[in-house]
Design a protein around this motif. Structure first.
Motif, PDB file in Angstrom:
ATOM      1  N   LEU A   2       0.837  -1.202   0.000  1.00  0.00           N
ATOM      2  CA  LEU A   2       0.000   0.000   0.000  1.00  0.00           C
ATOM      3  C   LEU A   2       0.871   1.251   0.000  1.00  0.00           C
ATOM      4  O   LEU A   2       0.515   2.258  -0.613  1.00  0.00           O
ATOM      5  CB  LEU A   2      -0.927  -0.017   1.221  1.00  0.00           C
ATOM      6  CG  LEU A   2      -1.968   1.091   1.300  1.00  0.00           C
ATOM      7  CD1 LEU A   2      -2.859   1.073   0.073  1.00  0.00           C
ATOM      8  CD2 LEU A   2      -2.803   0.931   2.546  1.00  0.00           C
ATOM      9  N   TRP A   4       3.717   1.607  -1.553  1.00  0.00           N
ATOM     10  CA  TRP A   4       4.151   1.858  -2.929  1.00  0.00           C
ATOM     11  C   TRP A   4       3.046   2.497  -3.743  1.00  0.00           C
ATOM     12  O   TRP A   4       3.295   3.380  -4.574  1.00  0.00           O
ATOM     13  CB  TRP A   4       4.608   0.563  -3.592  1.00  0.00           C
ATOM     14  CG  TRP A   4       5.974   0.176  -3.181  1.00  0.00           C
ATOM     15  CD1 TRP A   4       6.313  -0.804  -2.297  1.00  0.00           C
ATOM     16  CD2 TRP A   4       7.204   0.783  -3.594  1.00  0.00           C
ATOM     17  NE1 TRP A   4       7.672  -0.849  -2.155  1.00  0.00           N
ATOM     18  CE2 TRP A   4       8.244   0.108  -2.938  1.00  0.00           C
ATOM     19  CE3 TRP A   4       7.519   1.820  -4.450  1.00  0.00           C
ATOM     20  CZ2 TRP A   4       9.579   0.448  -3.121  1.00  0.00           C
ATOM     21  CZ3 TRP A   4       8.835   2.164  -4.638  1.00  0.00           C
ATOM     22  CH2 TRP A   4       9.843   1.479  -3.973  1.00  0.00           C
ATOM     23  N   ALA A   5       1.815   2.069  -3.529  1.00  0.00           N
ATOM     24  CA  ALA A   5       0.689   2.668  -4.248  1.00  0.00           C
ATOM     25  C   ALA A   5       0.560   4.143  -3.897  1.00  0.00           C
ATOM     26  O   ALA A   5       0.332   4.982  -4.774  1.00  0.00           O
ATOM     27  CB  ALA A   5      -0.598   1.925  -3.929  1.00  0.00           C
ATOM     28  N   ALA A  31      -0.025   3.032  -9.836  1.00  0.00           N
ATOM     29  CA  ALA A  31      -0.599   3.101  -8.487  1.00  0.00           C
ATOM     30  C   ALA A  31      -1.914   2.328  -8.416  1.00  0.00           C
ATOM     31  O   ALA A  31      -2.177   1.626  -7.439  1.00  0.00           O
ATOM     32  CB  ALA A  31      -0.808   4.551  -8.083  1.00  0.00           C
ATOM     33  N   LYS A  32      -2.719   2.438  -9.456  1.00  0.00           N
ATOM     34  CA  LYS A  32      -3.999   1.734  -9.474  1.00  0.00           C
ATOM     35  C   LYS A  32      -3.793   0.223  -9.491  1.00  0.00           C
ATOM     36  O   LYS A  32      -4.460  -0.513  -8.756  1.00  0.00           O
ATOM     37  CB  LYS A  32      -4.809   2.164 -10.698  1.00  0.00           C
ATOM     38  CG  LYS A  32      -6.233   1.653 -10.701  1.00  0.00           C
ATOM     39  CD  LYS A  32      -6.969   1.963 -11.991  1.00  0.00           C
ATOM     40  CE  LYS A  32      -6.993   3.431 -12.301  1.00  0.00           C
ATOM     41  NZ  LYS A  32      -7.807   3.726 -13.501  1.00  0.00           N
ATOM     42  N   ILE A  34      -1.139  -1.503  -8.441  1.00  0.00           N
ATOM     43  CA  ILE A  34      -0.585  -1.943  -7.161  1.00  0.00           C
ATOM     44  C   ILE A  34      -1.657  -1.942  -6.079  1.00  0.00           C
ATOM     45  O   ILE A  34      -1.714  -2.842  -5.241  1.00  0.00           O
ATOM     46  CB  ILE A  34       0.618  -1.062  -6.760  1.00  0.00           C
ATOM     47  CG1 ILE A  34       1.779  -1.298  -7.729  1.00  0.00           C
ATOM     48  CG2 ILE A  34       1.058  -1.352  -5.341  1.00  0.00           C
ATOM     49  CD1 ILE A  34       2.944  -0.369  -7.516  1.00  0.00           C
ATOM     50  N   PHE A  35      -2.545  -0.941  -6.102  1.00  0.00           N
ATOM     51  CA  PHE A  35      -3.612  -0.878  -5.107  1.00  0.00           C
ATOM     52  C   PHE A  35      -4.556  -2.065  -5.239  1.00  0.00           C
ATOM     53  O   PHE A  35      -4.954  -2.668  -4.240  1.00  0.00           O
ATOM     54  CB  PHE A  35      -4.381   0.437  -5.237  1.00  0.00           C
ATOM     55  CG  PHE A  35      -5.501   0.569  -4.247  1.00  0.00           C
ATOM     56  CD1 PHE A  35      -5.220   0.776  -2.906  1.00  0.00           C
ATOM     57  CD2 PHE A  35      -6.815   0.485  -4.649  1.00  0.00           C
ATOM     58  CE1 PHE A  35      -6.243   0.892  -1.984  1.00  0.00           C
ATOM     59  CE2 PHE A  35      -7.839   0.596  -3.738  1.00  0.00           C
ATOM     60  CZ  PHE A  35      -7.557   0.811  -2.401  1.00  0.00           C
TER      61      PHE A  35
END
Length: 58
Positions: A2, A4-5, A31-32, A34-35
């Motif tokens: 989270l 990293w996101a 980011a999307k 990874i989330f």
């Protein structure tokens, strides 16, 4: 994960403010992804703990 996101999200916001649209879009996309990976792993972890019969540690 989270973290990293959130880092990629902040990079996207800063790049967008400074006018780097391509970099901002790429960072937001990363980011999307990874989330969503974080969410899937969270759900798998919660289901595995429930299947073992253990509740969350308090």
């Amino acid at each position: 994960m989270l973290r990293w996101a959130l880092i990629f999200f902040i990079v996207a916001i800063i790049a967008g403010v400074l006018g780097f649209g391509g970099i901002a879009g790429a960072a937001a996309g990363i980011a999307k992804i990874i989330f969503f990976i974080f969410l899937v792993l969270l759900v798998i972890s919660l289901i595995a703990n429930a299947a073992r019969g253990r509740g969350p540690k308090v």
